[in-house]
Design an enzyme around this catalytic site. Structure first.
Site, short mmCIF file in Angstrom:
data_model
loop_
_atom_site.label_atom_id
_atom_site.label_comp_id
_atom_site.label_asym_id
_atom_site.label_seq_id
_atom_site.Cartn_x
_atom_site.Cartn_y
_atom_site.Cartn_z
N CYS A 174 26.38 -2.83 51.22
CA CYS A 174 25.65 -1.65 51.70
C CYS A 174 26.56 -0.63 52.38
O CYS A 174 26.10 0.39 52.88
CB CYS A 174 24.52 -2.08 52.62
SG CYS A 174 23.32 -3.09 51.72
N HIS A 314 23.46 3.80 60.53
CA HIS A 314 23.14 2.93 59.40
C HIS A 314 21.63 2.65 59.45
O HIS A 314 20.96 2.75 58.45
CB HIS A 314 23.96 1.63 59.50
CG HIS A 314 23.85 0.75 58.30
ND1 HIS A 314 24.13 1.20 57.03
CD2 HIS A 314 23.46 -0.54 58.17
CE1 HIS A 314 23.93 0.21 56.16
NE2 HIS A 314 23.52 -0.85 56.82
N HIS A 351 16.46 2.32 52.13
CA HIS A 351 17.86 1.89 52.10
C HIS A 351 18.34 1.91 50.65
O HIS A 351 17.95 1.07 49.84
CB HIS A 351 17.98 0.48 52.69
CG HIS A 351 19.39 0.03 52.89
ND1 HIS A 351 20.48 0.75 52.48
CD2 HIS A 351 19.89 -1.08 53.50
CE1 HIS A 351 21.59 0.11 52.79
NE2 HIS A 351 21.26 -1.01 53.42
#
Lengths: 424, 395
Positions: A174, A314, A351
């Site tokens: 990620c 994030h 995400h």
């Protein structure tokens, strides 16, 4: 104007941006919706969701592809974003004068292809992969072969945009999108190239991908109201929302940009990275690797912590990430962290996994350009343990000069970027 | 070819393959026509270069082993060997700032679960519902982590505490080429002092073999040297290979008092379609970037894929005639992402010994004297080409 940074390295400018997300295609539509606090999260329609714990995602269902497959969608998303970025940088499509760094999801054969191969043989005694191998042996399956090659997406993009040399496909889970930007910055700083095309793309929301994250308890199960499912920094957050999209940046030495008269949208002033050896999916409890990554980015940029005007978090909306991100930032910034605006784009676009770091870098540059900070939406129940100014629910006008953008991933990956509109 | 400010030394090798483990086992295997661990039964009609017995716990705890699929074990093991070899393993401060670039594929599957689903799908009324139910109930939660490409690097960080930076490159042979090239550039330019770089591939998997056999890239039938494979025999025999190197600036190695195997003097890479001998033109341009005028030996990573192997052969004959060329794929099989790192490592062994590998197959010529500069080639089975130059370090 000085075109070298504090260490005598070429200053790296951003001269082109492109983006696609569940909010729509292109910078204009994305920025409008992002600053209006709109969500792109919806009930999944791509595949049957009966029996799944999570039934919402930020899939991108409006690209023009013949049949849905993760590599095809990832390619289409990357191509769209890169087209937009290269056009803005005023570079000819087909003759990009530097290398390609592509963050792309790992490739696997998909179920539709296994079923298809299986159906090519009459019933027999051999089962499983021996049987699929037998079907493959009977005749060449060129298209299927190409789809499962890891280098295919980069290969086709390199051909279309005419990037130079061997394209690099990468994964840092990620954090991949940020790593793609970092690799571009490093290549320009080494003097190997004046320009780099950096892309993060992810079109991999499939039944199996969703189940995999579900089995790791990483996803939200708040399915009733999809647009409310992603709620970073809220007390009732319970996991992230899988999503798709792509972000592309044309990076260029400031010197080259000025020589060409190309638009200088921002600079990538610093990058920082530090791997974690604590656990495959969890961060070190003391946050030391994240703290290191942030400090290294600030040092690399020669920006002090009090010069950071905004943090693009994030902010995945998992219980652990958001707490860990806060605790680590507090170590770096001290009590000042409570006054620095910090928001999570993931509250609106979900995400986007491999693409996230690149998309968030694009949104960070737009934040610098517009002097407007996108909000963290769905912030109705603050988490008292995370007393941050998350720019709740409504965008905010603000003069922003330096942004810290965070990306963390499974496998102990931590990468941070400092983006700036101060050149030199 | 310009001199770089910081010479890049090879100070550690970690090799694990059908030839065994370590530099001496690979030196011996490359000098022998008899491959040590050919398995032509379990994957018939294909053969693979299989791993022999490995004492995994020499590098990986049992607890960590349970979190990995075989390709990650192979890579983590080989990375540990390289760190040991470079006298870096127990230096916590060094490992904590060491950069890492891993070339990886991934996606090793639970073949049993997949097989059951494929069989059930033939008769399922609602295939989607069946798939959801099966995957939700039958997939091991941790399997995903054993499949993710970057989790080889993640495991190396956990097991060996290498945490300076961590990047994973994907894309078959090109990933291994880019990994070595980027590591070289980082050190040569002063961005890094020391980099752990390499790749790993598990050739003993039908699910991985399938990915290549879809395009008919896997050789069938009995063993033939790569240059002699045609028709159904053309293609590669997969090999289980872990190949890691510690690359280090000369100044760092001298500071630490570590002897180098050799210098990685240059790396060049390119890619593109392969019509009309386009690969040959790219190789010629790449050779200009790496050629120091002293090349007298070649280690070829040729796959055995017919057209591109023939093209490499004729390009070598035209560009560097009368040289001793050795195909290392004959001895260890094809390791996809690990192929180019393996070639660089084998060249480093020869550079240190001051001797080149003996000819084993008919088309190979002997080298009189010592290797000066060794050219390492890897032409991907479908895309990507890379050249590396390794030379001895004179004292």
């Amino acid at each position: 104007m000085n075109t070298k940074d504090h260490r005598g390295r070429p200053i790296v400018a951003v001269t082109g941006l492109g983006v696609v997300s569940s909010l729509g295609k292109g910078k204009e539509e994305n920025w409008r919706k992002l600053t209006a606090g709109e969500s792109g999260i919806h009930e999944i329609e791509r595949f049957a969701v009966e029996g799944l714990k999570t039934t919402v995602a930020g899939t991108v269902d409006f690209m023009d592809i013949e049949t849905m497959s993760a590599p095809e969608l990832s390619l289409a998303l990357a191509e769209f974003a890169a087209d937009e970025a290269v056009a803005q940088a005023d570079i000819d499509v087909g003759d990009f004068p530097g290398p390609l760094f592509l963050a792309a999801p790992p490739v696997e054969m998909e179920w539709q292809h296994r079923f298809e191969l299986d159906s090519e043989l009459p019933p027999g005694e051999i089962e499983g992969y021996k049987r699929l191998l037998q079907a493959a042996r009977k005749e060449r399956h060129q298209q299927m072969f190409e789809l499962v090659q890891f280098n295919r997406t980069a290969d086709l993009l390199a051909e279309k945009f005419g990037t130079k040399g061997l394209p690099i496909s990468l994964s840092t889970a990620c954090a991949s999108g940020a790593t793609a930007v970092q690799l571009g910055v490093e290549a320009i700083r080494r003097g190997e190239t004046d320009t780099a095309l950096c892309i993060g793309t992810d079109g991999s929301v499939t039944t199996e991908a969703l189940i995999r994250f579900s089995l790791l308890s990483a996803l939200t199960t708040q399915n009733e109201n999809p647009t409310k499912a992603a709620k970073p920094f809220s007390k009732d957050r319970d996991g992230f929302v899988m999503a798709e999209g792509a972000g592309a940046l044309v990076l260029e030495s400031l010197e080259s940009a000025q020589r060409r008269g190309a638009p200088v949208l921002a600079t990538i002033r610093g990058c920082g990275e530090k791997a974690d050896h604590f656990h495959r999916t969890r961060s070190s409890p003391d946050g030391s690797p994240v703290i290191s990554a942030v400090n290294r980015a600030l040092e690399d940029a020669a920006v002090s912590s009090d010069e950071i005007d905004y943090i693009n978090a994030h902010g995945t909306s998992t219980p652990e990430n958001d707490r860990m991100e806060y605790n680590s930032l507090k170590e770096v910034f001290g009590d000042a962290i409570h006054q620095i605006p910090i928001s999570s784009n993931k509250s609106m676009i979900g995400h986007t996994l491999t693409a996230a770091g690149a998309i968030e870098a694009v949104f960070s540059v737009l934040t610098l350009q517009h002097g407007c900070i996108p909000p963290t939406i769905n912030y109705d129940t603050p988490d008292p343990d995370i007393p941050l100014d998350v720019v709740p629910n409504t965008a905010r006008q603000a003069k922003v000069n330096n942004i810290l953008s965070n990306s963390f991933g499974f496998g102990g990956q931590n990468a941070c970027l400092v983006l700036s509109n101060e050149f030199g | 070819m310009g001199e770089t400010a910081n010479p890049v030394w090879i100070t550690g090798l970690g090799l694990l393959s059908s030839a065994g483990e370590g530099a001496e086992a690979h030196w011996a295997a490359m000098n022998s026509a008899k491959s040590s661990n050919i398995d032509s039964e379990n994957f018939s009609p294909y053969m693979v270069h299989a791993l022999g017995d490995v004492e995994w716990t020499n590098q990986i705890s049992r607890r960590d082993m349970r979190q990995m699929e075989p390709w990650q074990q192979i890579g983590t093991y080989a990375a540990g060997l390289a760190l040991d070899d470079a006298k870096a393993k127990t230096d916590e401060e060094l490992c904590a700032r060491m950069d890492m670039i891993v070339a990886a594929g991934g996606g090793e599957r639970d073949a049993e679960v997949d097989g059951l689903i494929i069989a059930e799908a033939r008769t399922a009324n609602d295939r989607d519902a069946m798939l959801t139910e099966r995957l939700s109930n039958d997939l091991r939660p941790t399997l995903f982590l054993a499949q993710l490409s970057n989790l080889l690097a993640g495991n190396i960080s956990i097991v060996h505490k290498v945490t300076g930076s961590s990047r994973t490159f994907m894309g078959e042979e090109g990933a291994g080429i880019s990994a070595i090239k980027t590591a070289h550039s980082r050190i040569a330019s002063g961005q890094s002092d020391i980099v752990l770089v390499g790749g790993a591939f598990n050739g003993e998997r039908e699910d991985m073999m399938l990915l290549f056999e879809l395009g008919h890239y896997v050789s069938r039938g009995a063993f033939l040297p790569v240059g002699q494979r045609t028709g159904d025999d053309a293609g590669f025999n997969l090999g289980s290979i872990g190949a890691f190197l510690v690359l280090e600036s000369e100044s760092s190695a001298r500071r630490r008092g570590v002897e180098p195997y050799g210098e990685l003097a240059a790396v060049a890479a390119d890619h593109g379609t392969r019509n009309d001998k386009a690969a040959s033109s790219r190789l010629t341009a790449a050779l200009e970037k790496v050629n120091d005028g002293n090349i007298n030996a070649v280690l070829s990573g040729a796959t055995g894929v017919e057209d591109i192997t023939a093209e490499e052969n004729s390009w070598l004959n035209d560009s560097l005639p009368h040289l001793s060329v050795r195909g290392f794929g004959n001895h260890t099989g094809h390791g996809i992402e690990a192929q180019f790192p393996l070639g660089i490592a084998l060249a480093a062994i020869a550079a240190k010994k001051g001797a080149f590998y003996d000819p084993v197959y008919a088309e190979e010529a002997p080298l009189d004297g010592s290797p000066q500069s060794i050219l390492v080639t890897t032409l991907g089975h479908y895309r990507s080409e890379g050249l590396g130059l390794v030379k001895p370090v004179s004292n």
